[in-house]
Scaffold this active site. Sequence first.
Site, PDB file in Angstrom:
ATOM      1  N   HIS A 114       0.810  -1.225   0.000  1.00 43.58           N
ATOM      2  CA  HIS A 114       0.000   0.000   0.000  1.00 43.58           C
ATOM      3  C   HIS A 114       0.840   1.271   0.000  1.00 43.58           C
ATOM      4  O   HIS A 114       0.309   2.366  -0.140  1.00 43.58           O
ATOM      5  CB  HIS A 114      -0.935   0.000   1.214  1.00 43.58           C
ATOM      6  N   ASP A 138       3.633   9.402  -0.936  1.00 45.17           N
ATOM      7  CA  ASP A 138       2.439   8.688  -0.513  1.00 45.17           C
ATOM      8  C   ASP A 138       2.183   7.572  -1.507  1.00 45.17           C
ATOM      9  O   ASP A 138       2.279   7.793  -2.722  1.00 45.17           O
ATOM     10  CB  ASP A 138       1.248   9.665  -0.511  1.00 45.17           C
TER      11      ASP A 138
HETATM   12  P1  ADQ Z   1      -2.779   6.309   4.672  1.00 48.51           P
HETATM   13  O1  ADQ Z   1      -1.383   6.744   4.861  1.00 48.51           O
HETATM   14  O2  ADQ Z   1      -3.549   6.135   5.904  1.00 48.51           O
HETATM   15  O3  ADQ Z   1      -2.895   4.973   3.823  1.00 48.51           O
HETATM   16  P2  ADQ Z   1      -4.676   7.700   2.783  1.00 48.51           P
HETATM   17  O4  ADQ Z   1      -4.601   6.968   1.524  1.00 48.51           O
HETATM   18  O5  ADQ Z   1      -4.864   9.167   2.570  1.00 48.51           O
HETATM   19  O6  ADQ Z   1      -3.405   7.503   3.722  1.00 48.51           O
HETATM   20  O7  ADQ Z   1      -5.913   7.181   3.608  1.00 48.51           O
HETATM   21  C1  ADQ Z   1      -6.359   7.820   4.751  1.00 48.51           C
HETATM   22  C2  ADQ Z   1      -7.796   7.400   5.078  1.00 48.51           C
HETATM   23  O8  ADQ Z   1      -8.116   7.890   6.366  1.00 48.51           O
HETATM   24  C3  ADQ Z   1      -8.788   8.003   4.111  1.00 48.51           C
HETATM   25  O9  ADQ Z   1      -9.770   7.040   3.776  1.00 48.51           O
HETATM   26  C4  ADQ Z   1      -9.398   9.153   4.902  1.00 48.51           C
HETATM   27  O10 ADQ Z   1     -10.744   9.409   4.620  1.00 48.51           O
HETATM   28  C5  ADQ Z   1      -9.283   8.693   6.315  1.00 48.51           C
HETATM   29  N1  ADQ Z   1      -9.109   9.886   7.162  1.00 48.51           N
HETATM   30  C6  ADQ Z   1      -8.192  10.829   7.015  1.00 48.51           C
HETATM   31  N2  ADQ Z   1      -8.345  11.774   7.934  1.00 48.51           N
HETATM   32  C7  ADQ Z   1      -9.374  11.408   8.686  1.00 48.51           C
HETATM   33  C8  ADQ Z   1     -10.014  11.957   9.834  1.00 48.51           C
HETATM   34  N3  ADQ Z   1      -9.610  13.080  10.398  1.00 48.51           N
HETATM   35  N4  ADQ Z   1     -11.023  11.286  10.363  1.00 48.51           N
HETATM   36  C9  ADQ Z   1     -11.435  10.159   9.820  1.00 48.51           C
HETATM   37  N5  ADQ Z   1     -10.899   9.605   8.755  1.00 48.51           N
HETATM   38  C10 ADQ Z   1      -9.863  10.211   8.200  1.00 48.51           C
HETATM   39  C11 ADQ Z   1      -1.963   4.025   3.221  1.00 48.51           C
HETATM   40  C12 ADQ Z   1      -0.937   4.635   2.294  1.00 48.51           C
HETATM   41  C13 ADQ Z   1      -1.641   5.424   1.205  1.00 48.51           C
HETATM   42  C14 ADQ Z   1      -2.618   4.533   0.447  1.00 48.51           C
HETATM   43  C15 ADQ Z   1      -3.526   3.799   1.421  1.00 48.51           C
HETATM   44  C16 ADQ Z   1      -4.395   2.766   0.716  1.00 48.51           C
HETATM   45  O11 ADQ Z   1      -0.040   5.457   2.996  1.00 48.51           O
HETATM   46  O12 ADQ Z   1      -0.701   5.976   0.303  1.00 48.51           O
HETATM   47  O13 ADQ Z   1      -3.413   5.336  -0.398  1.00 48.51           O
HETATM   48  O14 ADQ Z   1      -2.774   3.144   2.422  1.00 48.51           O
HETATM   49  O15 ADQ Z   1      -3.655   1.867  -0.028  1.00 48.51           O
END
Ligand code: ADQ
Length: 739
Positions: A160, A367
């Site tokens: 991921h 990311d």
């Molecule tokens: P993350 O590093 O966690 O994931 P991201 O892909 O942006 O990063 O996912 C974050 C998730 O958390 C999103 O679904 C978002 O809606 C949720 N979120 C963020 N802020 C929030 C808040 N304040 N309250 C509730 N929910 C919140 C890792 C990798 C990424 C990759 C994903 C999936 O680092 O690059 O996209 O896995 O493979």
Amino acid sequence: MRRVLLVSNRLPVTITGDASPSLTWSAGGLATGLRRVHANSNGLWIGWAGQHGPPDADVNAQLAAMRLVPVSLTREDVEAYYESFSNGVLWPLLHYLMDRIPASAHDWDSYHRVNQLFADAVLAHLQPDDVVWVHDYQLMLVPEMIRRRAPHARIGFFLHVPFPAPEVFSTLPWRDEMLLGLLGADVVGFHTLGYLRNFAQTLQKVLGMEVDMDRALHGGRSVHLGAFPIGVEAEEFEALARHPDVRARASGMLEGSSTECIILGVDRLDYTKGIPRRLMAIDRLLERNTSLHGRVRMIQVAVPSREKVPAYEDFHRQVNELVGRINSRHGTASWVPVHYLYRSVSREELVAMYVAADIMLVTPLRDGMNLVAKEYVASRTNDDGVLILSEFAGAAEELGEAVLVNPYDVAGVAGAIQRALDMSSDERVRRMRALRDRVRRFDIHHWASSFLAALDDALEVPSPDVVGTVSAAQLLDVVTPAGVAPAPVTLLLDYDGTLVPHVSRPELATPDPELRAVLQSLASAPGIRVAVVSGRRSDDLARWFSELPIGLHAEHGFTSRATDGTWQAALASADLTWIPRVATMMEEFTARVPGSIVERKGASVAWHWRGVDPGFGATRARELQQHLSVVLSNAPVQVLRGDRVVEVRVHGVSKALVARPVAAACAPGERIVALGNDFTDEDMFKALPPEAITVRVGPGETCARYRLASVREVRRFLALLVRRHAATTATHELEVAPR
Ligand code: ADQ
């Protein structure tokens, strides 16, 4: 659908209440996406439930009812495997932030041991038709650990986070173990082609492996490498964004204030997400353009994350201070420029913010994908709004209509925000429409099903006419069954790696007496015709085999020995003027790569690196191949990469030049048997009719119907063939076609 065993560090549940614990499914995008796979395949999900030590009976019963299998971890396991190694070492490394890796804490042993616990849990539940899908950087050793004990298991792995450039990954002291761990899978998936390329190059550089575009050969298996960009639950975000309660909440965010424009940032509080520089860009914008004071507002949501990892504690403090500084610098009694929420928010509240935000700032330093960017797009049901996106997020490879920025360039990000503020409504809508179309089409369910489909394809059972590995005796029964009149046989035999084993220098691979004897007796056996079809030079073949009455084809069919003993070129008018230039280039490489050699032939030049250290040789071979492809892009040649060789040859030459006329001249009932061990022989196999008996020698992907394990087996087969033909002609009339 086969049963899918999902394996991830965390189970998708939250356990609340100590006395009478209750379990609820987690709501995250990934968890919901994979839950559909879990439900539809009636599968299991294996992972840590988030508690220290084994769950109690009540929790266990609830987990079992949800088809969740807990891996029990102690507090020490979590600290060492998860916090210290996974999040303290691997996370910064995979995100190119090596200076965040503490020099002291490594905890590799715990990582290894806990990965084994996960693999054991999988093995305890694995049934023959199951598909195993392992997730993410915490479990990179698990595929190989499963494979070792269940060699025929179907295993997929998805990463991921980014897979970094080889120069970065190869700093990891346990790089070999990690790569070999992943190669236990049948499919290794990444978010982007860029990460796939990095992984392939790392395999070449670190393990000296040959990688063919999207396939790596390892342990006699082919490992498929693929890019599967993850998506979001687009429909659900869209539905929420249209919901009246959410819309009301969104408009509430502007009420009672002078704010005309909301700029939003939503992240886990992680140093990879680029929050400080993003805030500095806001600071700079407000400093340069005071007309924005009171009119724009930034909302930064940061979900607390990994609070026990030291790097995160300091980081939290740094962000707090920055927000305070900006607010005190630019704020007024009635206007706070940055609203900072350090907490998790509900799905509804999150979507309300997406709906309210005119500009979304997604500026991670690195990311894997970034789901927030896609969630924002999915929520923009009015097709308006501007997404400013870091070019170092995986999402940038797909979301080209966003305003792309370099997140390290604070002035550049400030400029991009200004550009978004000034953008015409037409342009905003044009960009957002294109983005939304894509985000809707390639949602999280599309991601999951395309990964599983690739895993299915990679494992497809061979078509019925592909027989697989046979012994010399079994192959003999296919070619000339015992007890019946033998049909005439034409043998097309590759030389190196088929008739003689590979050695470090081509000139050492001369035919030994045993080989000469077997070729001699084949040539004089009734009903057998023999041709050697080699990549060697004609003078090598002439020197070794001139006295034998067999066909000789050199340089992959570019020249053949005619009946009068002279050598004739298949492509008489071929342009060969490039040869000296290419030979010089290869000689320059040889000077820097001890153990490599250049072989000049009539219509090709080859650079052999069999005698070179594998990692070093593979890297140089790749460099040479790339260099040649550029320099020779307009020349009538092909640049080929074979088994420890880079070869440039005249375009249009291949062993098919020999195979086609042989097939055309065959009498009805005559058997063509072709044996070879590398990609140049595949051209020969493909050019033969389907009834031909094609045989790959040794491992590797092939279109041949049969496989013999080694040169030894080839020789055994040839000797058996001679014997059977000699014996059966004594009792049967041989139907030899006129030649
Ligand atoms: P993350 O590093 O966690 O994931 P991201 O892909 O942006 O990063 O996912 C974050 C998730 O958390 C999103 O679904 C978002 O809606 C949720 N979120 C963020 N802020 C929030 C808040 N304040 N309250 C509730 N929910 C919140 C890792 C990798 C990424 C990759 C994903 C999936 O680092 O690059 O996209 O896995 O493979």
